[in-house]
Every structure is written in structure tokens, then in C-alpha cells.
Design a protein around this motif. Structure first.
Motif, PDB file in Angstrom:
ATOM      1  N   ILE A 100     -63.412  47.915  -4.607  1.00  0.00           N
ATOM      2  CA  ILE A 100     -61.996  47.738  -4.311  1.00  0.00           C
ATOM      3  C   ILE A 100     -61.906  46.805  -3.108  1.00  0.00           C
ATOM      4  O   ILE A 100     -62.189  47.199  -1.971  1.00  0.00           O
ATOM      5  N   SER A 101     -61.556  45.572  -3.349  1.00  0.00           N
ATOM      6  CA  SER A 101     -61.502  44.578  -2.281  1.00  0.00           C
ATOM      7  C   SER A 101     -60.798  43.322  -2.766  1.00  0.00           C
ATOM      8  O   SER A 101     -60.898  42.964  -3.933  1.00  0.00           O
ATOM      9  N   ALA A 102     -60.133  42.650  -1.836  1.00  0.00           N
ATOM     10  CA  ALA A 102     -59.605  41.313  -2.111  1.00  0.00           C
ATOM     11  C   ALA A 102     -60.378  40.284  -1.311  1.00  0.00           C
ATOM     12  O   ALA A 102     -59.851  39.217  -0.974  1.00  0.00           O
ATOM     13  N   SER A 103     -61.632  40.623  -0.976  1.00  0.00           N
ATOM     14  CA  SER A 103     -62.567  39.668  -0.386  1.00  0.00           C
ATOM     15  C   SER A 103     -62.011  39.025   0.878  1.00  0.00           C
ATOM     16  O   SER A 103     -61.761  39.700   1.874  1.00  0.00           O
ATOM     17  N   HIS A 104     -61.788  37.699   0.850  1.00  0.00           N
ATOM     18  CA  HIS A 104     -61.338  36.951   2.019  1.00  0.00           C
ATOM     19  C   HIS A 104     -59.827  36.932   2.163  1.00  0.00           C
ATOM     20  O   HIS A 104     -59.309  36.375   3.134  1.00  0.00           O
ATOM     21  N   ASN A 105     -59.099  37.524   1.237  1.00  0.00           N
ATOM     22  CA  ASN A 105     -57.641  37.503   1.276  1.00  0.00           C
ATOM     23  C   ASN A 105     -57.100  38.375   2.418  1.00  0.00           C
ATOM     24  O   ASN A 105     -57.799  39.240   2.932  1.00  0.00           O
ATOM     25  N   PRO A 106     -55.817  38.192   2.791  1.00  0.00           N
ATOM     26  CA  PRO A 106     -55.229  39.014   3.857  1.00  0.00           C
ATOM     27  C   PRO A 106     -55.094  40.476   3.464  1.00  0.00           C
ATOM     28  O   PRO A 106     -55.214  40.844   2.287  1.00  0.00           O
ATOM     29  N   ALA A 107     -54.800  41.316   4.457  1.00  0.00           N
ATOM     30  CA  ALA A 107     -54.808  42.764   4.266  1.00  0.00           C
ATOM     31  C   ALA A 107     -53.783  43.255   3.259  1.00  0.00           C
ATOM     32  O   ALA A 107     -53.967  44.313   2.650  1.00  0.00           O
ATOM     33  N   ILE A 108     -52.687  42.516   3.070  1.00  0.00           N
ATOM     34  CA  ILE A 108     -51.672  42.986   2.121  1.00  0.00           C
ATOM     35  C   ILE A 108     -52.137  42.887   0.682  1.00  0.00           C
ATOM     36  O   ILE A 108     -51.552  43.506  -0.210  1.00  0.00           O
ATOM     37  N   ASP A 109     -53.179  42.109   0.429  1.00  0.00           N
ATOM     38  CA  ASP A 109     -53.727  41.981  -0.922  1.00  0.00           C
ATOM     39  C   ASP A 109     -54.823  43.023  -1.153  1.00  0.00           C
ATOM     40  O   ASP A 109     -55.398  43.562  -0.211  1.00  0.00           O
ATOM     41  N   ASN A 110     -55.096  43.272  -2.416  1.00  0.00           N
ATOM     42  CA  ASN A 110     -56.274  44.049  -2.765  1.00  0.00           C
ATOM     43  C   ASN A 110     -56.711  43.652  -4.164  1.00  0.00           C
ATOM     44  O   ASN A 110     -56.022  42.890  -4.860  1.00  0.00           O
ATOM     45  N   ILE A 214     -58.123  43.183   8.528  1.00  0.00           N
ATOM     46  CA  ILE A 214     -59.246  42.585   7.815  1.00  0.00           C
ATOM     47  C   ILE A 214     -58.974  41.085   7.604  1.00  0.00           C
ATOM     48  O   ILE A 214     -57.874  40.691   7.211  1.00  0.00           O
ATOM     49  N   ASN A 215     -59.941  40.247   7.939  1.00  0.00           N
ATOM     50  CA  ASN A 215     -59.862  38.779   7.814  1.00  0.00           C
ATOM     51  C   ASN A 215     -58.814  38.135   8.718  1.00  0.00           C
ATOM     52  O   ASN A 215     -58.570  36.930   8.590  1.00  0.00           O
ATOM     53  N   HIS A 216     -58.205  38.900   9.619  1.00  0.00           N
ATOM     54  CA  HIS A 216     -57.130  38.337  10.442  1.00  0.00           C
ATOM     55  C   HIS A 216     -57.711  37.633  11.664  1.00  0.00           C
ATOM     56  O   HIS A 216     -58.261  38.267  12.566  1.00  0.00           O
ATOM     57  N   GLU A 217     -57.588  36.310  11.678  1.00  0.00           N
ATOM     58  CA  GLU A 217     -58.081  35.485  12.775  1.00  0.00           C
ATOM     59  C   GLU A 217     -59.559  35.743  13.070  1.00  0.00           C
ATOM     60  O   GLU A 217     -59.995  35.698  14.225  1.00  0.00           O
ATOM     61  N   CYS A 218     -60.301  35.999  12.037  1.00  0.00           N
ATOM     62  CA  CYS A 218     -61.740  36.214  12.171  1.00  0.00           C
ATOM     63  C   CYS A 218     -62.370  36.071  10.785  1.00  0.00           C
ATOM     64  O   CYS A 218     -61.691  35.891   9.781  1.00  0.00           O
ATOM     65  N   GLY A 219     -63.698  36.138  10.740  1.00  0.00           N
ATOM     66  CA  GLY A 219     -64.394  36.089   9.463  1.00  0.00           C
ATOM     67  C   GLY A 219     -64.660  34.688   8.959  1.00  0.00           C
ATOM     68  O   GLY A 219     -64.386  33.690   9.635  1.00  0.00           O
ATOM     69  N   SER A 220     -65.180  34.606   7.753  1.00  0.00           N
ATOM     70  CA  SER A 220     -65.694  33.343   7.219  1.00  0.00           C
ATOM     71  C   SER A 220     -64.617  32.291   7.001  1.00  0.00           C
ATOM     72  O   SER A 220     -64.899  31.090   7.035  1.00  0.00           O
ATOM     73  N   THR A 221     -63.376  32.710   6.763  1.00  0.00           N
ATOM     74  CA  THR A 221     -62.318  31.728   6.540  1.00  0.00           C
ATOM     75  C   THR A 221     -61.630  31.298   7.838  1.00  0.00           C
ATOM     76  O   THR A 221     -60.892  30.316   7.852  1.00  0.00           O
TER      77      THR A 221
END
Length: 447
Positions: A100-110, A214-221
Motif C-alpha cells: 500500500i503506497s503511492a511511492s514518490h507521490n504526495p501524502a494525499i495520494d495512495n 511523506i516525500n514533503h520537501e525531502c526524498g528522491s524527488t
């Protein structure tokens, strides 16, 4: 056949918005449970992992309800990286793995993605059959045959030991300072622990998930945080994972990022020298830089290109017997070790090269000179289909004529977001910008 729910990596969308609703997750769970529960006389099991999004709780419960309603026994792993689900599906003899994940997408996605009993992601054909079951509905089992669900507490530890086992025996990371950006995602505990246990001086960032960062102003993207941290601490390397840790972008000691193409080039050359590169080829997507292809050809190697999506890379690897592939975005697939992309494992392989050669990261992340590449994304609204418009098709055709043999143009609809991706490569920067801009303008004019 056009699929209604599945994209390039499972089902994905904004949480609590069709098709990513609890009701749909229950239906998906029942459909995939029925699909895999072929032999009703034996017990069947499924492992479920998730990243750190708040909506993961909702989808975990809904999927569990759907799966157990068809007689599947559910093993809940909690927050683990996507590659851990592939590993544990196979090692725990499960019939099915779910992440269960939306990978690099923002937290509102899944999203929801599936692995077969061999630990590899499902084929398009399997997903099409599951879609038919979702739409037709699935009859639940009798009450006495309902499945059970239980928590598995050691999943991430099993995964961590597997990742450490891929690091060359006898090598250690003592004296190497590593910034690890976990994107406030699934590897926020595992990745720093693995690096520390192998001897590194670890500086973790993006390790405080709250369900919404998750992924907010950090991470691979968004590697700026990691770049600044590498420079501030005088680190030797930065490793930026995404939310589910199946991809990585590296940061050298100067703070400069290196994408998946450069990582793949380094590994392909090294493995070829050691006689380990099966088939004399690297598998990558149509998005990989032309410079990577030239680098490989100069060494007597080949670049096998696929459609965008690590799943398609893996399918080509398995069909051709290749053992190294990936994407420019940072998915690095090494089938000698794993069934899908693994950002932490890729980072360890790079660190092993640093240890073996004694070279700085900046010496290893520039294997080839990139051909100038420009990518622009155009967001569209549901129900719109800009690529079908005659005006857009004419703009694309004109751009290809202008580029001629000086470069290449790639236009595609994203399989995970409502975006049209316009990418071109050309050593003439003025021509590069002009061709991309004219296609983008044509797409935007259809709105």
C-alpha cells in the motif's frame, strides 16, 4: 485491452477519491483474493506492507476484509519498503504480496500494488483478469472458511538482513559518513540501521513520519535537503530514497545529485569487467539518457529499452535473462538480489565501489556525459485526453521534423498521475527548448 483501474504500477490515486476509496479497496481485495485462491482445499496466505501515509490504515483494513472474505489468511507487515514485500512474499511462501503506497507521490495520494508468489509484480494480463473480477463481483466464502489476519513483527528485520547480505563480504563502511534521506517513508527505521550496522557514520534525515509529510520537501524527488545536509556535515555520500524506498538518487560530497542513469552506468561497467553482466546488456526505459546508450555501446554492451515503469524493465530482464536494469528516476533492479527496484540496496552497491576503489563519490557518479535533456509536465483534469487532439498530434509531428537526427522526442501520459510528460534530447539547447515548448503549448491550448 485498456485497463480501467490499473496503471503502470498498480492502482493509484487521491485517497478517499475514486478509485482509491475504502469500498474499492475491499472489492479489490476480494477480487485478487479470488484470483489467487485457485485451490480451495489448501490454506492460502497474503502478506501486506504499507508506507507511512495516514490513509494506509484505512486501505490496510479494507484490503484485509476483502481478502479474508475469500478465505485468504493475511499477514500484516506494517511499514516496510516495497522491495521487502517482494522478498517476503516469496520467502514466506505467500500466494500474494500487497504493498500500500503511492511511492514518490504526495501524502494525499495512495496506491495498491501486487506481487505474485515468486515475488515479482503482476503482469498486465493478470491485472486485466483481476479487473474483470472487480467489476463482476466476487462471492464470499462460507462463514467457516473466512480467513484470519495477524501482525508479523519481524518483517523489516528479515528484509534488513537480506539487504546487508548483498554487501561484499569482508568490506565495511568505517570512516565513511553517509546522509540517508528516508523521505519520512517506509524505510525511516530500516535504512539508517542497515548503514550503521555496516559501520557507516550515519546522518539520517526524513525519519520523522507523521502520516502527512511523506516525500514533503525531502526524498528522491526533492533532494535539496539531503544536498544541504551532505555539504553541512562534510559527508562522503547522500542517499535519497522515496516514500516506499524502491528508488534512490545519490548526492556526491559536493552536494550534486546523480540520477539512476549514472548509477546504472557505473554498475554495468563494473559487472561487465567482472563477467557478471548477463547478456552483455542493461535494461532501461525510453526515458534514459542517450549518453548512457553511447557509454554502453563504447564498451561493447547494449541498452535494451522498455516502456516507462520498473515493472516493464523487470519483465524484459526476466524474458532476456538479464540481471541489471532500472530507470533514470532511480529504480535500480538487480535480480541477483531482489525482485524489484531497491533504493537502499543500490546505495550499498555504490558505497561498495567507493570502498573498493578508494574514490570519492564525485569521481564515480559521472560515468558519461549527458546529452541535454528537457522534461516538462503538463497537468490535465479528469476526462480530458489532450494527446488525442489533432492540434497536439500536429505539434508533435512538427517537433520531430525539427529535431530530425539531432535528437529525439518522447511524449507520454503518466501511468501514476494526471500528467502529460513532454521530453526531448538534443545537443542544440535552443532547438531543445523550442521543440518542447511548442508541444507543451499545444497541449495546454486544448484545456
Amino acid at each position: 485491452m485498456t485497463r480501467k483501474f490499473f496503471g503502470t504500477d498498480g492502482v493509484r490515486g487521491t485517497a478517499n477519491t475514486y478509485p482509491m476509496t475504502a469500498e474499492m479497496a475491499l472489492r479489490i481485495g476480494a477480487a485478487v483474493g479470488r484470483y489467487f485462491r485457485r485451490n480451495k482445499s489448501v490454506a492460502h496466505r497474503v502478506v501486506i506492507g504499507k508506507d507511512t501515509r495516514r490513509s494506509g490504515y484505512m486501505f490496510e483494513n479494507a484490503l484485509t476484509a476483502g481478502l479474508t472474505s475469500t478465505g485468504m489468511n493475511v499477514l500484516l507487515l506494517g511499514p516496510v519498503p516495497t522491495p521487502a514485500v517482494g522478498l517476503l512474499t516469496h520467502s514466506m511462501r505467500a500466494d500474494l504480496g500487497v504493498m500500500i503506497s503511492a511511492s514518490h507521490n504526495p501524502a494525499i495520494d495512495n496506491g495498491i500494488k501486487f506481487f505474485g508468489p515468486d515475488g515479482f509484480k503482476l503482469s498486465d494480463e493478470a491485472e486485466t483478469e483481476i479487473e474483470a473480477l472487480i467489476e463482476s463481483g466476487v462471492e464470499p466464502v462460507q462463514a467457516r472458511n473466512i480467513g484470519r489476519a495477524k501482525r508479523i513483527d519481524d518483517g523489516r528485520f528479515r528484509y534488513a538482513e537480506r539487504v546487508k547480505s548483498t554487501f561484499p563480504p569482508g568490506q565495511r563502511l568505517e570512516g565513511i559518513k553517509v546522509v540517508i534521506d528516508c523521505a519520512n517513508g517506509a524505510a525511516h527505521r530500516t535504512a539508517p540501521e542497515v548503514l550503521w550496522e555496516l559501520g557507516a557514520d550515519v546522518i539520517p534525515v526524513g525519519v520523522a513520519p507523521n502520516g502527512f509529510n511523506i516525500n514533503h520537501e525531502c526524498g528522491s524527488t526533492q533532494p535539496r535537503l539531503a544536498s544541504e545536509t551532505v555539504v553541512a556535515h562534510g559527508a562522503d555520500l547522500g542517499i535519497c530514497l522515496d516514500g516506499d524506498a524502491d528508488r534512490a538518487i545519490l548526492i556526491d560530497e559536493t552536494g550534486a545529485p546523480a540520477d539512476g542513469d549514472q548509477i546504472m552506468a557505473l554498475l554495468a561497467a563494473r559487472w561487465a569487467d567482472e563477467g557478471r553482466l548477463k547478456g552483455g546488456a542493461l535494461v532501461a526505459t525510453v526515458m534514459s539518457n542517450l549518453g548512457l546508450e553511447r557509454f554502453l555501446v563504447d564498451r561493447g554492451l547494449r541498452l535494451e529499452r522498455t516502456a516507462v515503469g520498473d515493472r516493464y524493465v523487470v519483465e524484459r530482464m526476466r524474458a532476456g535473462g538479464y540481471n541489471l536494469g532500472g530507470e533514470q528516476s532511480g529504480h535500480i533492479v538487480m535480480t541477483d538480489y531482489a525482485t524489484t527496484g531497491d533504493g537502499l540496496m543500490a546505495g550499498l552497491q555504490f558505497l561498495a565501489e567507493m570502498v573498493r576503489t578508494g574514490h570519492r563519490a564525485s569521481d564515480l557518479v559521472q560515468s558519461f556525459e549527458k546529452v541535454p535533456q528537457l522534461l516538462k509536465n503538463v497537468r490535465f483534469k479528469p476526462g480530458q485526453a489532450p494527446l488525442t487532439e489533432d492540434s497536439v498530434q500536429r505539434a508533435i509531428a512538427d517537433a520531430k521534423v525539427q529535431l530530425g537526427d539531432k535528437g529525439r522526442l518522447l511524449i507520454r501520459k503518466s501511468g501514476t498521475e494526471p500528467l502529460i510528460r513532454v521530453m526531448a534530447e538534443c545537443e542544440d539547447n535552443a532547438l531543445l527548448n523550442a521543440t518542447v515548448d511548442q508541444v507543451v503549448a499545444a497541449v495546454e491550448a486544448t484545456f
